[in-house]
Design a protein around this motif. Structure first.
Motif, PDB file in Angstrom:
ATOM      1  N   PHE A  10       0.825  -1.200   0.000  1.00 24.44           N
ATOM      2  CA  PHE A  10       0.000   0.000   0.000  1.00 24.44           C
ATOM      3  C   PHE A  10       0.869   1.265   0.000  1.00 24.44           C
ATOM      4  O   PHE A  10       0.486   2.288   0.549  1.00 24.44           O
ATOM      5  N   ARG A  11       2.028   1.166  -0.631  1.00 21.17           N
ATOM      6  CA  ARG A  11       2.905   2.335  -0.669  1.00 21.17           C
ATOM      7  C   ARG A  11       2.343   3.426  -1.582  1.00 21.17           C
ATOM      8  O   ARG A  11       2.468   4.603  -1.287  1.00 21.17           O
ATOM      9  N   TRP A  12       1.765   3.035  -2.704  1.00 20.27           N
ATOM     10  CA  TRP A  12       1.236   3.987  -3.681  1.00 20.27           C
ATOM     11  C   TRP A  12      -0.270   3.791  -3.802  1.00 20.27           C
ATOM     12  O   TRP A  12      -0.757   2.661  -3.851  1.00 20.27           O
ATOM     13  N   TYR A  13      -0.991   4.910  -3.849  1.00 24.53           N
ATOM     14  CA  TYR A  13      -2.453   4.861  -3.927  1.00 24.53           C
ATOM     15  C   TYR A  13      -2.882   5.410  -5.285  1.00 24.53           C
ATOM     16  O   TYR A  13      -2.879   6.627  -5.497  1.00 24.53           O
ATOM     17  N   PRO A  14      -3.246   4.543  -6.229  1.00 20.50           N
ATOM     18  CA  PRO A  14      -3.484   4.993  -7.607  1.00 20.50           C
ATOM     19  C   PRO A  14      -4.902   5.470  -7.897  1.00 20.50           C
ATOM     20  O   PRO A  14      -5.158   5.959  -9.002  1.00 20.50           O
ATOM     21  N   TRP A  15      -5.828   5.353  -6.951  1.00 20.23           N
ATOM     22  CA  TRP A  15      -7.235   5.595  -7.261  1.00 20.23           C
ATOM     23  C   TRP A  15      -7.609   7.070  -7.306  1.00 20.23           C
ATOM     24  O   TRP A  15      -8.511   7.446  -8.040  1.00 20.23           O
ATOM     25  N   PHE A  16      -6.966   7.901  -6.491  1.00 13.26           N
ATOM     26  CA  PHE A  16      -7.364   9.310  -6.391  1.00 13.26           C
ATOM     27  C   PHE A  16      -6.310  10.229  -7.005  1.00 13.26           C
ATOM     28  O   PHE A  16      -5.116   9.963  -6.954  1.00 13.26           O
ATOM     29  N   ASN A  17      -6.761  11.349  -7.543  1.00 15.35           N
ATOM     30  CA  ASN A  17      -5.896  12.484  -7.907  1.00 15.35           C
ATOM     31  C   ASN A  17      -4.693  12.096  -8.753  1.00 15.35           C
ATOM     32  O   ASN A  17      -3.577  12.546  -8.497  1.00 15.35           O
ATOM     33  N   THR A  18      -4.905  11.266  -9.754  1.00 16.97           N
ATOM     34  CA  THR A  18      -3.860  10.776 -10.656  1.00 16.97           C
ATOM     35  C   THR A  18      -2.724  10.080  -9.903  1.00 16.97           C
ATOM     36  O   THR A  18      -1.594  10.039 -10.378  1.00 16.97           O
ATOM     37  N   GLY A  19      -3.042   9.521  -8.748  1.00 18.14           N
ATOM     38  CA  GLY A  19      -2.078   8.758  -7.969  1.00 18.14           C
ATOM     39  C   GLY A  19      -1.349   9.609  -6.953  1.00 18.14           C
ATOM     40  O   GLY A  19      -1.104  10.804  -7.167  1.00 18.14           O
ATOM     41  N   MET A  20      -0.992   8.993  -5.820  1.00 18.24           N
ATOM     42  CA  MET A  20      -0.290   9.713  -4.755  1.00 18.24           C
ATOM     43  C   MET A  20       0.322   8.718  -3.777  1.00 18.24           C
ATOM     44  O   MET A  20      -0.119   7.560  -3.693  1.00 18.24           O
ATOM     45  N   ALA A  39      -3.342  16.482  -1.599  1.00 23.18           N
ATOM     46  CA  ALA A  39      -3.033  15.994  -2.942  1.00 23.18           C
ATOM     47  C   ALA A  39      -1.723  16.626  -3.395  1.00 23.18           C
ATOM     48  O   ALA A  39      -1.579  17.850  -3.369  1.00 23.18           O
ATOM     49  N   PRO A  40      -0.737  15.826  -3.830  1.00 26.95           N
ATOM     50  CA  PRO A  40       0.605  16.365  -4.067  1.00 26.95           C
ATOM     51  C   PRO A  40       0.792  17.066  -5.402  1.00 26.95           C
ATOM     52  O   PRO A  40       1.761  17.813  -5.569  1.00 26.95           O
ATOM     53  N   ASN A  41      -0.103  16.841  -6.375  1.00 29.34           N
ATOM     54  CA  ASN A  41       0.103  17.376  -7.721  1.00 29.34           C
ATOM     55  C   ASN A  41      -0.679  18.675  -7.891  1.00 29.34           C
ATOM     56  O   ASN A  41      -1.897  18.662  -8.082  1.00 29.34           O
ATOM     57  N   TRP A  42       0.009  19.790  -7.832  1.00 23.84           N
ATOM     58  CA  TRP A  42      -0.650  21.092  -7.893  1.00 23.84           C
ATOM     59  C   TRP A  42      -1.360  21.307  -9.222  1.00 23.84           C
ATOM     60  O   TRP A  42      -2.482  21.816  -9.270  1.00 23.84           O
ATOM     61  N   MET A  43      -0.742  20.929 -10.337  1.00 25.03           N
ATOM     62  CA  MET A  43      -1.359  21.166 -11.642  1.00 25.03           C
ATOM     63  C   MET A  43      -2.604  20.315 -11.829  1.00 25.03           C
ATOM     64  O   MET A  43      -3.533  20.717 -12.525  1.00 25.03           O
ATOM     65  N   GLN A  44      -2.648  19.148 -11.231  1.00 27.07           N
ATOM     66  CA  GLN A  44      -3.871  18.344 -11.276  1.00 27.07           C
ATOM     67  C   GLN A  44      -5.007  19.100 -10.608  1.00 27.07           C
ATOM     68  O   GLN A  44      -6.143  19.128 -11.094  1.00 27.07           O
ATOM     69  N   ARG A  45      -4.733  19.739  -9.485  1.00 22.10           N
ATOM     70  CA  ARG A  45      -5.761  20.508  -8.776  1.00 22.10           C
ATOM     71  C   ARG A  45      -6.189  21.727  -9.587  1.00 22.10           C
ATOM     72  O   ARG A  45      -7.370  22.091  -9.619  1.00 22.10           O
ATOM     73  N   VAL A  46      -5.229  22.373 -10.247  1.00 19.38           N
ATOM     74  CA  VAL A  46      -5.557  23.516 -11.117  1.00 19.38           C
ATOM     75  C   VAL A  46      -6.470  23.067 -12.247  1.00 19.38           C
ATOM     76  O   VAL A  46      -7.464  23.735 -12.576  1.00 19.38           O
ATOM     77  N   LEU A  93       4.273   9.123 -18.700  1.00 14.26           N
ATOM     78  CA  LEU A  93       3.345   8.292 -17.932  1.00 14.26           C
ATOM     79  C   LEU A  93       2.463   9.229 -17.115  1.00 14.26           C
ATOM     80  O   LEU A  93       2.950   9.956 -16.239  1.00 14.26           O
ATOM     81  N   GLN A  94       1.164   9.210 -17.408  1.00 17.75           N
ATOM     82  CA  GLN A  94       0.230  10.162 -16.794  1.00 17.75           C
ATOM     83  C   GLN A  94      -0.166   9.709 -15.384  1.00 17.75           C
ATOM     84  O   GLN A  94      -1.328   9.484 -15.070  1.00 17.75           O
ATOM     85  N   GLU A  95       0.842   9.614 -14.563  1.00 17.17           N
ATOM     86  CA  GLU A  95       0.707   9.274 -13.151  1.00 17.17           C
ATOM     87  C   GLU A  95       1.570  10.270 -12.386  1.00 17.17           C
ATOM     88  O   GLU A  95       2.664  10.627 -12.825  1.00 17.17           O
ATOM     89  N   THR A  96       1.074  10.738 -11.248  1.00 12.49           N
ATOM     90  CA  THR A  96       1.810  11.739 -10.488  1.00 12.49           C
ATOM     91  C   THR A  96       3.197  11.233 -10.110  1.00 12.49           C
ATOM     92  O   THR A  96       3.348  10.117  -9.610  1.00 12.49           O
ATOM     93  N   TRP A  97       4.208  12.070 -10.365  1.00 15.43           N
ATOM     94  CA  TRP A  97       5.555  11.751  -9.903  1.00 15.43           C
ATOM     95  C   TRP A  97       5.689  12.166  -8.448  1.00 15.43           C
ATOM     96  O   TRP A  97       5.140  13.178  -8.009  1.00 15.43           O
ATOM     97  N   ALA A  98       6.415  11.367  -7.682  1.00 14.61           N
ATOM     98  CA  ALA A  98       6.710  11.696  -6.292  1.00 14.61           C
ATOM     99  C   ALA A  98       8.063  11.102  -5.951  1.00 14.61           C
ATOM    100  O   ALA A  98       8.479  10.093  -6.543  1.00 14.61           O
ATOM    101  N   PRO A  99       8.794  11.718  -5.007  1.00 10.50           N
ATOM    102  CA  PRO A  99      10.046  11.097  -4.565  1.00 10.50           C
ATOM    103  C   PRO A  99       9.767   9.677  -4.080  1.00 10.50           C
ATOM    104  O   PRO A  99       8.842   9.445  -3.323  1.00 10.50           O
ATOM    105  N   GLY A 100      10.554   8.752  -4.531  1.00 12.08           N
ATOM    106  CA  GLY A 100      10.319   7.351  -4.193  1.00 12.08           C
ATOM    107  C   GLY A 100      10.079   6.504  -5.424  1.00 12.08           C
ATOM    108  O   GLY A 100      10.239   5.280  -5.376  1.00 12.08           O
ATOM    109  N   TRP A 101       9.721   7.145  -6.541  1.00 12.51           N
ATOM    110  CA  TRP A 101       9.591   6.380  -7.775  1.00 12.51           C
ATOM    111  C   TRP A 101      10.980   6.026  -8.306  1.00 12.51           C
ATOM    112  O   TRP A 101      11.856   6.883  -8.429  1.00 12.51           O
TER     113      TRP A 101
END
Length: 643
Positions: free
Chosen positions: A47-57, A410-417, A555-563
């Motif tokens: 359960f490290r990555w949650y892909p269901w919400f906000n283009t992943g987080m 939600a970590p992706n600011w542009m997704q929220r915009v 890849l249209q999935e949010t990037w985050a440190p740890g990938w």
């Protein structure tokens, strides 16, 4: 026996909540918490990555995990559905909160009268609407906020809060390892349930210290160990993210806080001769009242979302009322009158609960119908659901969404915009549909659900719901609700694009399309090869693509440190992932999400805190007291004797 009676009264009031699945109030975001619980239950080993919400987080960005985890464990043990298990945990918290307050008061006062009045008052009185009429006078606020506004984590956190303060007081008085470890555990549980709990603990802990005239070292030790222990779930970056999103200092913030602190200092001074519990009740009630009352009475914001501290106000006033009742003459008469009033209030609250805890045939709702259509006809494809169906969607489907989560984290600011632009159409004029489609394509959506003006959906969040009529194909329509298809060349979230098409500058706002224009155009370029992505687990994926020189994979999935990937990986200005494999022809890139630098440091902190807690217990078992060496000897001898 008194605690059992308090629990029984609350069970009588909300008994349907123990077994209900779907409730009528689908407009709340409760479905998000249930979806998290389902995810933990189904992916307990990854359960490290949650892909269901906000283009992943990252999972820690989705929400504090304790309530979903408790519901997941309950469901796994009982075999109940995620919805029923979740509501069972909520029912226990609702009924257990007054019992926890009873035990806190009993542990401090050893007065059955005071403790029982506190527990029953918290169960049966709702003074907040009397002080803040806009809340609705006569409503059982604790139950109403739980069922109508889905204050689920808040309710659970407040059920644990009195126990955290109880153990903190014991730790201060005894300076012994077991109470300190218990205090750290309970305080960590409060914060892991709800962010409001952190402020409650800080203020409540301060009031305990001031009431006992000592114990600041224990409070600091408990706070530091507690945060270190849970820091993997609440790292500094997430705390800062929440701070920036939720807290904008007002021009008069310093003056407001100066006034409040001055009043608190005067209150602390004038209560110095009172019994310690009475003093605590007054100091704690000051903070728990001033935060929401300042917001509603004077529009003064002392802490983020100060309007939501109504439930803390009711807990604090229940304890204060109990302390007052203990001092009154003719106590048997007063208590008899309170008992009669309590019986009447129990009937009133029970009647209100019947109207709030109503089951619903979920299959007849528009939320269910739209979710099931998408799940069956667009399996695995990202969709944007506008309005309350987004909350329930991932209770029923594994499809990823563009939105739906707890936006402040939600970590992706542009997704929220992009989501805001699609909803509001602000400044778009007659190009509203064009801007919305642009962002839907940029974030990999295959469809969008839009409720019409007459939809049974509660929010009608799309300001111009008919902007897609005649522009996008209608995939499904029922009542006044429509699912539109978004033209995409590929159903995959992975795309081969020229390197120069990668977005390198963040848009100023949702109407600034220029930075991403070349990227969106590349998504539709028929001359570019297609790419595919296969998810092996929520945190692991494999991308296949046929590349030429100068091409990369978006890849249209949010990037985050740890990938991590078998090829160079970085983020573009949309917050999405870019893969740059050093190959020509058929290429395969494996990805996995794990701990970044901050996460590893926080894990080390957590391990260190665990070792410290175990060491404290080990030293205590050998007859030594390491806590005294850390924070000093006893500071309240008379209180220790009472304890």
């Amino acid at each position: 026996m008194a605690a059992l009676c308090i629990f029984a009264v609350n069970v009588f009031i909300c008994r349907e909540l123990f077994a209900i699945e779907f409730v009528r109030n689908l407009h709340t975001n409760e479905g998000c918490f249930v979806a998290l619980s389902r995810f933990f239950r189904e992916h307990w080993n990854d359960f490290r990555w949650y892909p269901w919400f906000n283009t992943g987080m990252p999972m820690e960005n989705a929400y504090q995990p304790l309530l979903p985890v408790l519901a997941a464990v309950t469901g796994a043990v009982s075999g109940w559905s995620p919805e029923r298990a979740f509501h069972f945990v909520l029912a226990l918290a609702y009924c257990g909160g007054p019992v926890a307050l009873f035990w806190f008061a009993w542990d401090w006062s050893r007065s059955l009268t005071l403790s029982a009045v506190a527990g029953f008052a918290y169960s049966l009185l709702s003074p907040a609407p009397l002080l803040i009429p806009v809340l609705g006078v006569g409503k059982p606020l604790r139950l109403y906020n739980l069922m109508f506004y889905a204050e689920d984590p808040h309710t659970v956190a407040l059920a644990i809060l009195p126990l955290a303060l109880l153990f903190l007081r014991r730790a201060i008085l005894t300076r012994r390892a077991v109470p300190v470890v218990a205090a750290v555990t309970a305080c960590a549980a409060v914060v892991l349930t709800n962010v409001f709990g952190g402020i409650d603990l800080a203020l409540g802990g301060l009031c305990v210290v001031l009431s006992l005239n000592g114990g600041l070292g224990v409070l600091v030790l408990t706070g530091v160990l507690g945060w270190l222990w849970i820091s993997p779930w609440l790292p500094p970056s997430l705390i800062n993210h929440i701070r920036l999103d939720q807290w904008t200092p007002t021009p008069h913030a310093a003056l407001n806080w100066t006034v409040v602190l001055a009043l608190f200092a005067l209150l602390w001074y004038f209560t110095r001769r009172l019994a310690s519990l009475n003093r605590f009740a007054i100091l704690f009630a000051f903070w728990m009242c001033v935060i929401p009352l300042a917001f509603f009475w004077w529009n003064v914001v002392l802490v983020p979302q100060g309007n939501r501290y109504q439930l803390e106000l009711e807990m604090a006033l229940a304890l204060a009322l109990a302390c007052v009742c203990r001092q009154l003459p003719w106590r048997p008469v007063v208590l008899a009158a309170l008992a009669v009033a309590g019986i009447w209030q129990t009937v009133v609250f029970r009647h209100a609960a019947k109207g709030l805890i109503e089951p619903i045939d979920i299959t007849q709702t528009i939320e269910y119908k739209s979710a099931m259509w998408i799940d069956r006809h667009l399996p695995g494809q990202r969709t944007m659901l506008a309005g309350d169906p987004q909350f329930l969607f991932n209770v029923l489907s594994n499809n990823p969404q563009m939105s739906a989560s707890h936006d402040p984290t939600a970590p992706n600011w542009m997704q929220r915009v992009a989501v805001y632009t699609i909803y509001s159409g602000q400044g778009a004029g007659d190009r509203d549909a064009e801007y919305s489609i642009f962002w839907l394509k940029a974030f990999g959506n295959q469809a969008i659900y839009v409720p019409g003006p007459n939809s049974r959906e509660a929010f009608h969040g799309v300001v111009h719901p008919h902007k897609f009529d005649g522009v996008l194909p209608v995939l499904w329509h029922d009542e006044d609700d429509t699912i539109y298809g978004v033209p995409q060349r590929s159903r995959s979230l992975a795309h081969v694009v020229p390197k120069e098409a990668i977005v390198t500058r963040r848009s100023f706002n949702g109407l600034d399309l220029e930075p991403a224009r070349a990227y969106v155009a590349a998504l539709d370029d028929p001359l570019l090869p297609l790419a595919s992505v296969t998810w092996k687990s929520p945190s692991q994926a494999v991308v296949h693509a046929r590349l030429k020189r100068g091409q990369v994979v978006s890849l249209q999935e949010t990037w985050a440190p740890g990938w991590r990937a078998s090829a160079p990986i970085h983020a573009d200005a949309l917050g999405l992932m870019v893969l740059e494999p050093d190959c020509v022809g058929d290429c395969e890139v494996t990805l996995s999400f794990g701990a970044g630098t901050e996460a590893w440091i926080c894990r080390a902190f957590g391990a260190l805190a665990t070792l410290v807690l175990i060491s404290l217990l080990a030293y205590a078992k050998r007859g030594k007291n390491a806590v005294q060496n850390l924070v000093g000897a006893h500071g309240s001898g008379d209180a220790v004797q009472r304890l």
